[in-house]
Scaffold this active site. Structure first.
Site, PDB file in Angstrom:
ATOM      1  CG  HIS B  84      -0.428  -0.078   2.276  1.00  0.00           C
ATOM      2  ND1 HIS B  84      -0.934  -0.873   3.599  1.00  0.00           N
ATOM      3  CD2 HIS B  84       0.785   0.497   2.982  1.00  0.00           C
ATOM      4  CE1 HIS B  84      -0.296  -0.811   4.721  1.00  0.00           C
ATOM      5  NE2 HIS B  84       0.579  -0.144   4.420  1.00  0.00           N
ATOM      6  CG  ASP B  99       2.914  -8.763   2.975  1.00  0.00           C
ATOM      7  OD1 ASP B  99       3.667  -8.937   3.693  1.00  0.00           O
ATOM      8  OD2 ASP B  99       1.668  -9.150   3.113  1.00  0.00           O
ATOM      9  CG  ASP B 100      10.064  -8.783   2.693  1.00  0.00           C
ATOM     10  OD1 ASP B 100       9.816  -9.353   1.616  1.00  0.00           O
ATOM     11  OD2 ASP B 100      10.939  -8.258   3.118  1.00  0.00           O
ATOM     12  CG  HIS B 294      -1.184  -0.330  -8.053  1.00  0.00           C
ATOM     13  ND1 HIS B 294      -2.115  -0.274  -8.828  1.00  0.00           N
ATOM     14  CD2 HIS B 294      -1.361   0.119  -6.928  1.00  0.00           C
ATOM     15  CE1 HIS B 294      -3.182  -0.029  -8.099  1.00  0.00           C
ATOM     16  NE2 HIS B 294      -2.774   0.036  -6.852  1.00  0.00           N
ATOM     17  CD  GLU B 295       0.898  -0.260  -3.703  1.00  0.00           C
ATOM     18  OE1 GLU B 295       0.442   0.839  -3.075  1.00  0.00           O
ATOM     19  OE2 GLU B 295       0.218  -1.052  -4.011  1.00  0.00           O
ATOM     20  CG  HIS B 298      -1.924   4.297  -4.580  1.00  0.00           C
ATOM     21  ND1 HIS B 298      -3.150   4.621  -5.096  1.00  0.00           N
ATOM     22  CD2 HIS B 298      -2.103   2.894  -4.631  1.00  0.00           C
ATOM     23  CE1 HIS B 298      -3.775   3.480  -5.292  1.00  0.00           C
ATOM     24  NE2 HIS B 298      -3.334   2.503  -4.947  1.00  0.00           N
ATOM     25  CG  HIS B 304      -7.399   1.497  -6.302  1.00  0.00           C
ATOM     26  ND1 HIS B 304      -7.870   0.838  -5.073  1.00  0.00           N
ATOM     27  CD2 HIS B 304      -6.028   1.170  -6.324  1.00  0.00           C
ATOM     28  CE1 HIS B 304      -6.686   0.296  -4.358  1.00  0.00           C
ATOM     29  NE2 HIS B 304      -5.691   0.622  -5.311  1.00  0.00           N
TER      30      HIS B 304
END
Lengths: 89, 573
Positions: B84, B99-100, B294-295, B298, B304
């Site tokens: 995010h 997210d790892d 994508h991020e 933002h 979106h």
């Protein structure tokens, strides 16, 4: 013919369990991504109906807007995605 | 497209970013590269520039984390939420978190960059052959030091090109030990450790000491994930153990048995029933480049999109040949305007253009047959075939000083002296009537102005409108098993380098023979370019090596001085 395999589900230690019903998953999803919102106005809490929220979600995802938790909608909810809410910020 | 409420955007065009930490899944250089390419997606269509900072506070702080990672929005383990980012602003605003618990790759399985060895840090090539056996992962076979290695070409036995794979026995990342390798055993809180551990940490990252005592020296680093390592479970970082026993049955590969989510898993010891040690098997992973692009959308102010093909659509889907959707371009340009310089939107085909009259010259070659010119005018054949929408081309070359882009029976031209974008498409068969639809490579001889075209195992030579050919490339001295010539670069007056696969040959144009001492390996002669470039050509004093939509430009000192998009820099879309 091969003998059908009897599937046994095992609880794996340390597994991040995501076993939930479709309805639980849907509510979770709709809340997390902003479709199902709780509004606080003068102490009165109103909740947009799940059906309306589902329609909104289906519209955003390019699905048929049935307002019902159909198979296609459930499948979309299981797909990997960005964590930023789709509605509101 | 949608922007955030209030059209949140950066109030400056020189946006800064900083990579706070790395994932163990990929080499840090691959991660840096993925982020840089993701930013370029946006800087290519806006006036924004992105500068990387190595300390202090940047506009966009990028980090990897698991579950609760320091903001109010925890991640959720493997799959589900991938990342995010926050819209532009002060503090945490603008930051991007990944997210790892995901397996980060370039989208097509383990992306394993080698170190040391003799392949200059090339990527592993899977599968590869070693002593007649095929390997789909790094292996320790053939070594006594237990270091995993891989071949960087498809056949180690033939090419002997190799490098070492990520391993804690070779290096660590992060921490405070400057990348030193782990030392085993090491002591931590008076306990002895024989391998990397997550003990002492709440974030789940595996670490080791780089001296024999962490208690004494406090030196540590994080362990890179091996390509064979399992993900999640309770043995993260350990390799699968095959065969393993599960519910009394023996398994020689990953299985989804025992799970109702269909995910493949394996035991990391020989007996799951006894040891209960397991993890999920490595899969294709998620493309860090695509998710980051994508991020960063933002982080620049885009919310979106509801268009499924747009980058800003909230769901992940892997695309091989990524290009920014019109919706994303319109969105970001609504916030920041267009890029100054060449128009980022595809140009409309120009009215019919007269091609320069070919200069018929006499030839010592005896043509197989001569085609009389029917016309010297080329005109666009199908304006809907837009060069700017093509992801790759069969070949790119320079003819009569202008770039020519060939694809499926068509070609487009870009004038070297203008920035007006591509003209065309034109029909190959209208201008060069004997040629097939697919041209693998072409070059114009500087001296005689003959144009050589290669397609599959054949080549043609055009002198004006006269053709010689087709002739087999074996007649030039190329081996029988060479399927095609993928690149050609003239060196000096009468030598041409011909590229195919991972090798190149030098052709003597006068003798029409390959010089002795060839083939040579492209990677060893031209360091820093992809060894599997599908097109190589010479343009304005530089060699260009193309792979996918990108080119690597090499100067006369054989240094790669630029990597960019064919679409924007060469086609001028």
């Amino acid at each position: 013919w091969s003998v059908p395999i009897k599937t046994i589900n095992v609880t794996f230690p340390g597994d991040i369990i995501k076993n939930m019903t479709d309805m639980e998953r849907a509510e979770n999803y709709l809340k997390k991504f902003g479709y199902l919102d709780t509004l606080h106005r003068s102490g009165f809490q109103s909740m947009v109906s799940t059906s309306k929220a589902l329609k909104k979600m289906q519209k955003q995802m390019g699905l048929e807007e049935t307002g019902e938790l159909d198979e296609a909608t459930v499948e979309v909810m299981k797909r990997p995605r960005c964590g930023v809410p789709d509605v509101g910020n | 497209y949608k922007t955030f409420e209030g059209d949140l955007k950066w109030d400056h065009k020189d946006v800064t970013y900083r990579v706070i930490n790395y994932s163990p899944d990929m080499d840090s250089s691959l991660i840096d590269d993925a982020f840089a390419r993701a930013f370029k997606v946006w800087s290519d269509v806006t006036p924004l520039t992105f500068t990387r900072l190595f300390d202090g506070t940047a506009d966009i702080m990028i980090s990897f984390g698991r579950a609760d990672h320091g903001d109010p929005y925890p991640f959720d383990g493997k799959d589900g939420l991938l990342a995010h980012a926050y819209p532009p602003g002060e503090g945490m605003q603008g930051d991007a978190h990944f997210d790892d618990d995901e397996y980060w790759t370039l989208g097509k399985g383990p992306a394993v960059k080698t170190r040391y060895g003799n392949a200059d840090g090339a990527m592993c090539r899977f599968p590869f052959i070693f002593e007649g056996k095929s390997y789909t992962t790094c292996t320790t076979n053939g070594r006594s030091d237990n270091l995993p290695w891989c071949a960087t070409t498809s056949d180690y036995d033939r090419d002997k090109k190799y490098g070492f794979c990520p391993s804690e026995l070779l290096y660590t990342f992060g921490g405070n030990a400057d990348g030193a390798k782990c030392v085993f055993p090491f002591t931590f809180q008076e306990e002895e450790y024989e391998g990397c551990t997550t003990d002492g940490r709440t974030d789940g990252y595996r670490w080791c000491a780089t001296t024999d005592s962490f208690d004494r020296d406090r030196k540590f680093g994080f362990c890179p994930s091996r390509d064979t390592a399992v993900i999640n479970g309770n043995s993260e970082g350990e390799p699968c153990h095959f065969p393993f026993v599960f519910l009394g049955k023996k398994y020689n590969s990953c299985t989804s048995e025992g799970r109702n989510d269909g995910k493949l898993w394996c035991s990391t010891t020989d007996n799951y029933d006894e040891d209960k040690k397991w993890g999920l098997c490595p899969d294709q992973g998620y493309s860090l480049f695509l998710v980051a692009a994508h991020e960063f959308g933002h982080a620049l102010g885009l919310d979106h999109s509801s268009i499924r093909e747009a980058l800003m659509y909230p769901m992940y889907s892997y695309v091989e040949d990524f290009s920014l959707h019109k919706d994303d371009i319109e969105g970001i340009q609504y916030l920041y305007g267009r890029k100054t310089g060449p128009d980022p939107t595809p140009p409309q085909p120009k009215p019919p253009t007269t091609a320069p009259m070919p200069d018929p010259t006499t030839s010592e070659d005896k043509p197989d047959h001569t085609t009389l010119p029917t016309t010297t005018t080329t005109r666009p054949v199908d304006p809907t075939k837009d060069a700017c929408k093509m992801t790759t081309f069969d070949t790119i070359t320079v003819i009569e000083g202008n770039l020519h882009f060939f694809k499926d029976g068509l070609y487009w031209t870009v004038s070297s002296g203008s920035d007006s974008g591509p003209k065309g498409p034109f029909s190959i068969s209208e201008r060069w009537s004997d040629l097939p639809a697919v041209i693998d490579s072409a070059f114009e001889d500087n001296l005689t102005k003959k144009v050589y075209f290669f397609s599959g195992p054949q080549f043609w030579v055009y002198t004006g409108q006269s053709t010689l050919g087709p002739r087999g490339i074996v007649k030039l001295g190329l081996e029988n098993d060479i399927q095609k010539v993928e690149g050609s670069v003239q060196r000096g007056k009468s030598k041409v380098l011909l590229f195919s696969g991972e090798k190149f040959w030098r052709l003597d144009l006068k003798a029409q023979k390959i010089d002795s001492g060839y083939p040579r390996f492209t990677a060893s002669a031209f360091g820093g370019v992809p060894s599997d470039a599908h097109d190589v050509f010479f343009y304005k004093g530089h060699m260009y090596f193309c792979r996918d939509r990108f080119y690597w430009r090499m100067n006369s000192r054989r240094q790669v001085d630029r990597v960019g998009y064919v679409k924007y820099d060469l086609l001028q879309c």
